[in-house]
Write a protein that holds these residues in place. Sequence first.
Motif, mmCIF file in Angstrom:
data_model
loop_
_atom_site.group_PDB
_atom_site.id
_atom_site.type_symbol
_atom_site.label_atom_id
_atom_site.label_comp_id
_atom_site.label_asym_id
_atom_site.label_seq_id
_atom_site.Cartn_x
_atom_site.Cartn_y
_atom_site.Cartn_z
ATOM 1 N N THR A 49 -32.242 41.759 -35.269
ATOM 2 C CA THR A 49 -31.323 41.562 -34.159
ATOM 3 C C THR A 49 -31.230 42.878 -33.410
ATOM 4 O O THR A 49 -30.958 43.914 -34.013
ATOM 5 C CB THR A 49 -29.951 41.133 -34.702
ATOM 6 O OG1 THR A 49 -30.114 39.965 -35.497
ATOM 7 C CG2 THR A 49 -28.992 40.841 -33.578
ATOM 8 N N LYS A 63 -32.150 40.916 -28.254
ATOM 9 C CA LYS A 63 -33.348 40.177 -28.661
ATOM 10 C C LYS A 63 -33.224 39.840 -30.135
ATOM 11 O O LYS A 63 -32.767 40.660 -30.928
ATOM 12 C CB LYS A 63 -34.634 40.951 -28.415
ATOM 13 C CG LYS A 63 -35.861 40.041 -28.686
ATOM 14 C CD LYS A 63 -37.176 40.661 -28.329
ATOM 15 C CE LYS A 63 -37.648 41.599 -29.403
ATOM 16 N NZ LYS A 63 -39.077 41.929 -29.269
ATOM 17 N N ALA A 81 -39.625 35.103 -30.589
ATOM 18 C CA ALA A 81 -38.445 35.853 -30.150
ATOM 19 C C ALA A 81 -37.707 35.134 -29.025
ATOM 20 O O ALA A 81 -38.325 34.433 -28.221
ATOM 21 C CB ALA A 81 -38.854 37.248 -29.675
ATOM 22 N N THR A 83 -34.469 36.241 -26.206
ATOM 23 C CA THR A 83 -33.548 37.275 -25.721
ATOM 24 C C THR A 83 -32.392 36.584 -25.008
ATOM 25 O O THR A 83 -32.611 35.676 -24.209
ATOM 26 C CB THR A 83 -34.265 38.240 -24.758
ATOM 27 O OG1 THR A 83 -35.353 38.863 -25.454
ATOM 28 C CG2 THR A 83 -33.324 39.318 -24.256
ATOM 29 N N ILE A 85 -29.308 37.359 -22.471
ATOM 30 C CA ILE A 85 -28.833 38.368 -21.512
ATOM 31 C C ILE A 85 -27.397 38.043 -21.112
ATOM 32 O O ILE A 85 -27.073 36.892 -20.819
ATOM 33 C CB ILE A 85 -29.747 38.377 -20.257
ATOM 34 C CG1 ILE A 85 -31.179 38.756 -20.639
ATOM 35 C CG2 ILE A 85 -29.188 39.313 -19.176
ATOM 36 C CD1 ILE A 85 -31.354 40.153 -21.190
ATOM 37 N N ALA A 99 -38.977 34.959 -25.554
ATOM 38 C CA ALA A 99 -39.500 36.330 -25.477
ATOM 39 C C ALA A 99 -40.690 36.546 -26.410
ATOM 40 O O ALA A 99 -41.063 37.684 -26.688
ATOM 41 C CB ALA A 99 -38.388 37.318 -25.803
ATOM 42 N N THR A 103 -42.625 39.902 -25.912
ATOM 43 C CA THR A 103 -42.586 40.936 -26.955
ATOM 44 C C THR A 103 -43.950 41.615 -27.076
ATOM 45 O O THR A 103 -44.035 42.848 -27.190
ATOM 46 C CB THR A 103 -42.160 40.304 -28.297
ATOM 47 O OG1 THR A 103 -40.811 39.843 -28.172
ATOM 48 C CG2 THR A 103 -42.228 41.312 -29.441
ATOM 49 N N ALA A 289 -35.100 47.776 -28.240
ATOM 50 C CA ALA A 289 -34.400 46.716 -27.516
ATOM 51 C C ALA A 289 -34.392 46.973 -26.006
ATOM 52 O O ALA A 289 -34.391 46.032 -25.215
ATOM 53 C CB ALA A 289 -32.966 46.592 -28.034
ATOM 54 N N ASP A 292 -37.214 45.383 -24.351
ATOM 55 C CA ASP A 292 -36.995 43.949 -24.181
ATOM 56 C C ASP A 292 -36.106 43.667 -22.976
ATOM 57 O O ASP A 292 -36.309 42.687 -22.271
ATOM 58 C CB ASP A 292 -36.382 43.372 -25.461
ATOM 59 C CG ASP A 292 -37.340 43.504 -26.626
ATOM 60 O OD1 ASP A 292 -38.453 42.965 -26.533
ATOM 61 O OD2 ASP A 292 -36.993 44.170 -27.616
ATOM 62 N N LEU A 293 -35.124 44.527 -22.751
ATOM 63 C CA LEU A 293 -34.268 44.342 -21.570
ATOM 64 C C LEU A 293 -35.068 44.580 -20.293
ATOM 65 O O LEU A 293 -34.915 43.860 -19.305
ATOM 66 C CB LEU A 293 -33.065 45.292 -21.621
ATOM 67 C CG LEU A 293 -32.044 45.039 -22.724
ATOM 68 C CD1 LEU A 293 -30.881 46.032 -22.580
ATOM 69 C CD2 LEU A 293 -31.520 43.604 -22.692
ATOM 70 N N ALA A 296 -37.200 41.589 -19.752
ATOM 71 C CA ALA A 296 -36.344 40.428 -19.470
ATOM 72 C C ALA A 296 -35.937 40.422 -18.002
ATOM 73 O O ALA A 296 -35.897 39.374 -17.356
ATOM 74 C CB ALA A 296 -35.092 40.456 -20.362
#
Lengths: 311, 311
Positions: A49, A63, A81, A83, A85, A99, A103, A289, A292-293, A296
């Motif tokens: 996480t 994520k 995965a 995510t 938001i 994701a 990823t 992370a 990932d943002l 995203a």
Amino acid sequence: MKYYTGCEESISFKEVNTAVEAAFAEHGRGAVQMPPKVYITLPKGDFRTMPAYLPALKIAGVKIVNVHPDNRSFGLPTVMAVTVILDIDTGRPEAVINATGLTDMRTGAAGAVAARHLSSVRRIILGVIGSGRQAQAQVDAISEVLEITEIRVWSRTPRNAEAFAQCNASFGARSVPIEEACDCDVLVTTTPATTPLVKSEWVHEGTHINAIGADAPGKQELEAGLLKRAEVFVDDIDQAVHSGEINVPISRGLFMSGDLAGTLGEVVLGKKRRSSPDAITIFDSTGLAIQDLAIAEIAMRKGSGTDLPFP
Amino acid sequence: MKYYTGCEESISFKEVNTAVEAAFAEHGRGAVQMPPKVYITLPKGDFRTMPAYLPALKIAGVKIVNVHPDNRSFGLPTVMAVTVILDIDTGRPEAVINATGLTDMRTGAAGAVAARHLSSVRRIILGVIGSGRQAQAQVDAISEVLEITEIRVWSRTPRNAEAFAQCNASFGARSVPIEEACDCDVLVTTTPATTPLVKSEWVHEGTHINAIGADAPGKQELEAGLLKRAEVFVDDIDQAVHSGEINVPISRGLFMSGDLAGTLGEVVLGKKRRSSPDAITIFDSTGLAIQDLAIAEIAMRKGSGTDLPFP
């Protein structure tokens, strides 16, 4: 709230590399919130996480990603995965994003950012250890920032290496013994190994290595002696000590966090760099992370999304 | 992967109380994985990430929940939540659940479990401090396990207390001064107070208190002297020390984790109990991820869900 399928087919590594580099710069400035990943162990794998907040992009979220090595026997990816938001002003869940493909892309992009800043040459022979989705993502992302003249790929399963070489014929890819793959300018290691595959003696001076595979305690792809010879950069110190390429050598007293040369964020900001063209540099990637943002944000901007009733 | 709207209208407190009590029993047995919540601070609030795995129910996942006190001015709830559920055998995301209403219900259920085991009497006068969604959830959940003969409610905003009393007229509810609300058999405190509202002198012997409101560092509803007089039970020691009713007294040296009487899981298992009918007991609730998994299982079983393409 909207659901986005990820739409990675409409996203280019060029834009992901740029976004991920900007995220690393924010990390280097200390301008992000990103607690270490939290691991939960399941019967046949685990999930992690990864919450974060990236003020520069006005984006926050989490994520959730699993690793289940036996999934291929069920016809499922090893790694999947999602995510979530949140709107930073109200905390309202804004988006759920598939994701899984993203990823791979954001990890490829971290490798590209590291190779761009740390490779001692611009035209490279690329060595590739492993032949899965992460290996391909590294090739695709790095090819945007450096000129790949040749790829030397090795995989534990030779026919997988052959297939990978065929897919990457445009880069002059061929399947080779592992020692030969390590004889290169930029080496990427993308396996789930728990005993080192890459011997120090196979790696010549000036090589840059992206150590991608180790992302959990006990995983290790490089001989500890190679780390000692090299200038080792990490994405995040806490995560790398816990679960990166350096985690096993550190737990055995063969490497110390004080031996690190810096973080990739510091490299992007120009605060840290390779000391000479002859140095061996290593980028130890655990996956952040904030990467990932960053991706995203692209997926939400490019995708249309499906409305989900909320709250 | 499916999206579930939560369908709390089709879920009864009776079944949630049972499921949440079973989850606390697993916690008491040490048979769960549940790292402490991770907090991220946003400009106008925060969000918490709560991963867990409850093997007895074969369920794993993550709740993501915000707290934004000013949201009412945007017409949004202060607290909103989504839960992501993963298949324990493959790690595949199975469900995304709107957990906003479910969060109220599972918190109410924890209060009911605590009141059922710790109240010294079965027919109770219920004191209620605060008049929001959590206050209502406490009434609804507790009414399933104890007989409420009267409700005495106090709120900082008198017309909110009046409205709450009207909604709960069937329980003989009325709006009263705070001292009078504290003169009861079971007291529930559900405010976001950061300075104590409830004075020790207002609480008589034998009272059980559900301290629900404090769920972040700095929050506190009860005078520290009341904690010292009482037998204090928590849902989870680490979370309570960090962010529960005891967090401020502990940080000031007025209470120690060694002063705790036990966890609710231990109480459910019969390992711990109130020492006498005259003791004051306090349940310090911070909210556990396993409560969210327990109610998610119900929401998935009762809801039909909307298919989302994944992976």
